[in-house]
Scaffold this motif. Structure first.
Motif, PDB file in Angstrom:
ATOM      1  N   ARG A 260       1.106  -1.538   0.216  1.00 25.62           N
ATOM      2  CA  ARG A 260      -0.457  -0.150  -0.305  1.00 25.62           C
ATOM      3  C   ARG A 260       1.329   1.150  -0.067  1.00 25.62           C
ATOM      4  N   PRO A 261       0.600   1.843  -0.316  1.00 25.94           N
ATOM      5  CA  PRO A 261       0.893   3.641  -0.994  1.00 25.94           C
ATOM      6  C   PRO A 261       1.433   4.052   0.630  1.00 25.94           C
ATOM      7  N   GLY A 262       2.622   4.755   0.934  1.00 22.37           N
ATOM      8  CA  GLY A 262       2.386   5.313   2.214  1.00 22.37           C
ATOM      9  C   GLY A 262       1.504   6.687   1.983  1.00 22.37           C
ATOM     10  N   ASP A 263       1.688   7.037   3.143  1.00 24.04           N
ATOM     11  CA  ASP A 263       0.932   9.033   3.755  1.00 24.04           C
ATOM     12  C   ASP A 263       1.290  10.004   2.769  1.00 24.04           C
ATOM     13  N   ALA A 264       2.495   9.608   3.590  1.00 23.30           N
ATOM     14  CA  ALA A 264       3.857  10.930   3.517  1.00 23.30           C
ATOM     15  C   ALA A 264       5.532  10.313   2.737  1.00 23.30           C
ATOM     16  N   GLY A 265       5.503   8.946   3.177  1.00 19.71           N
ATOM     17  CA  GLY A 265       6.855   8.647   2.437  1.00 19.71           C
ATOM     18  C   GLY A 265       6.620   6.727   1.753  1.00 19.71           C
ATOM     19  N   PRO A 266       7.707   5.718   1.827  1.00 18.82           N
ATOM     20  CA  PRO A 266       7.759   5.184   1.090  1.00 18.82           C
ATOM     21  C   PRO A 266       6.093   3.978   1.402  1.00 18.82           C
ATOM     22  N   GLY A 267       5.976   2.694   0.178  1.00 27.48           N
ATOM     23  CA  GLY A 267       4.782   2.282   0.752  1.00 27.48           C
ATOM     24  C   GLY A 267       5.031   0.936   1.759  1.00 27.48           C
ATOM     25  N   ARG A 268       4.457   0.424   2.077  1.00 27.42           N
ATOM     26  CA  ARG A 268       4.265  -0.121   3.206  1.00 27.42           C
ATOM     27  C   ARG A 268       3.840  -1.962   2.782  1.00 27.42           C
ATOM     28  N   LYS A 269       4.518  -2.901   2.940  1.00 22.04           N
ATOM     29  CA  LYS A 269       3.672  -4.457   3.148  1.00 22.04           C
ATOM     30  C   LYS A 269       3.079  -4.826   5.041  1.00 22.04           C
ATOM     31  N   TYR A 270       1.507  -4.519   4.088  1.00 16.56           N
ATOM     32  CA  TYR A 270       0.505  -5.179   4.767  1.00 16.56           C
ATOM     33  C   TYR A 270       0.475  -6.354   4.662  1.00 16.56           C
ATOM     34  N   PHE A 271       0.215  -7.606   5.916  1.00 17.80           N
ATOM     35  CA  PHE A 271      -0.390  -8.380   6.226  1.00 17.80           C
ATOM     36  C   PHE A 271      -1.126  -8.505   6.377  1.00 17.80           C
ATOM     37  N   SER A 272      -1.942  -9.501   5.833  1.00 19.17           N
ATOM     38  CA  SER A 272      -3.658 -10.166   6.339  1.00 19.17           C
ATOM     39  C   SER A 272      -3.606 -11.568   6.721  1.00 19.17           C
ATOM     40  N   LEU A 273      -4.609 -11.988   7.701  1.00 19.78           N
ATOM     41  CA  LEU A 273      -4.889 -13.405   7.871  1.00 19.78           C
ATOM     42  C   LEU A 273      -5.549 -13.800   6.795  1.00 19.78           C
ATOM     43  N   THR A 274      -5.652 -15.093   5.907  1.00 23.57           N
ATOM     44  CA  THR A 274      -5.797 -15.927   5.439  1.00 23.57           C
ATOM     45  C   THR A 274      -6.736 -16.878   6.412  1.00 23.57           C
ATOM     46  N   ASP A 275      -7.595 -17.722   5.509  1.00 26.18           N
ATOM     47  CA  ASP A 275      -7.957 -18.752   6.290  1.00 26.18           C
ATOM     48  C   ASP A 275      -7.470 -19.546   6.264  1.00 26.18           C
TER      49      ASP A 275
END
Length: 127
Positions: free
Chosen positions: A77-92
């Protein structure tokens, strides 16, 4: 967080590293149970809950292994004021793994607490 819990958190900020290695995977899955998060936020969540400071060099390889195992999904996901971030979400699959390890952990700690809090019996060792 109530003040009693805050005091506990302050008193338990550093745990033996072998304890943390044993439970970090379960804690990382728990940290993303309620929704997607990024590494620094996961580290901050663990620390805020009295689980000590986890280094990124420990967490990110774990999350990478969990991505390969299908426990977490990754999204940049793009960062608000800086570099993007890698987001982790739980799968089933990750949710099932968390429930399995949570259940086993609760059973293990209950047995361990029972053992530690039971008065020793007078046993005799016989050859």
């Amino acid at each position: 967080m109530n003040s009693e819990h805050q005091e506990e958190v302050q008193l338990t900020s550093a745990w033996p590293s072998d304890w943390m290695r044993a439970v970090l995977g379960m804690f990382a899955l728990r940290a993303v149970e309620q929704g997607a998060s990024y590494g620094y936020a996961i580290i901050s969540d663990l620390e805020a809950n009295g689980l000590g400071t986890v280094k990124g060099g420990t967490l990110y390889p774990l999350l990478s292994r969990y991505e390969s195992a299908g426990f977490v999904a990754v999204e940049w996901r793009p960062g608000d004021a800086g570099p993007g971030r890698k987001y982790f979400s739980l799968t089933d699959r990750g949710r099932s793994e968390l429930e399995r390890t949570r259940s086993e952990w609760l059973r293990f700690t209950a047995n361990g607490n029972d053992y530690l809090n039971t008065a020793p019996t007078g046993r005799t060792d016989t050859p």
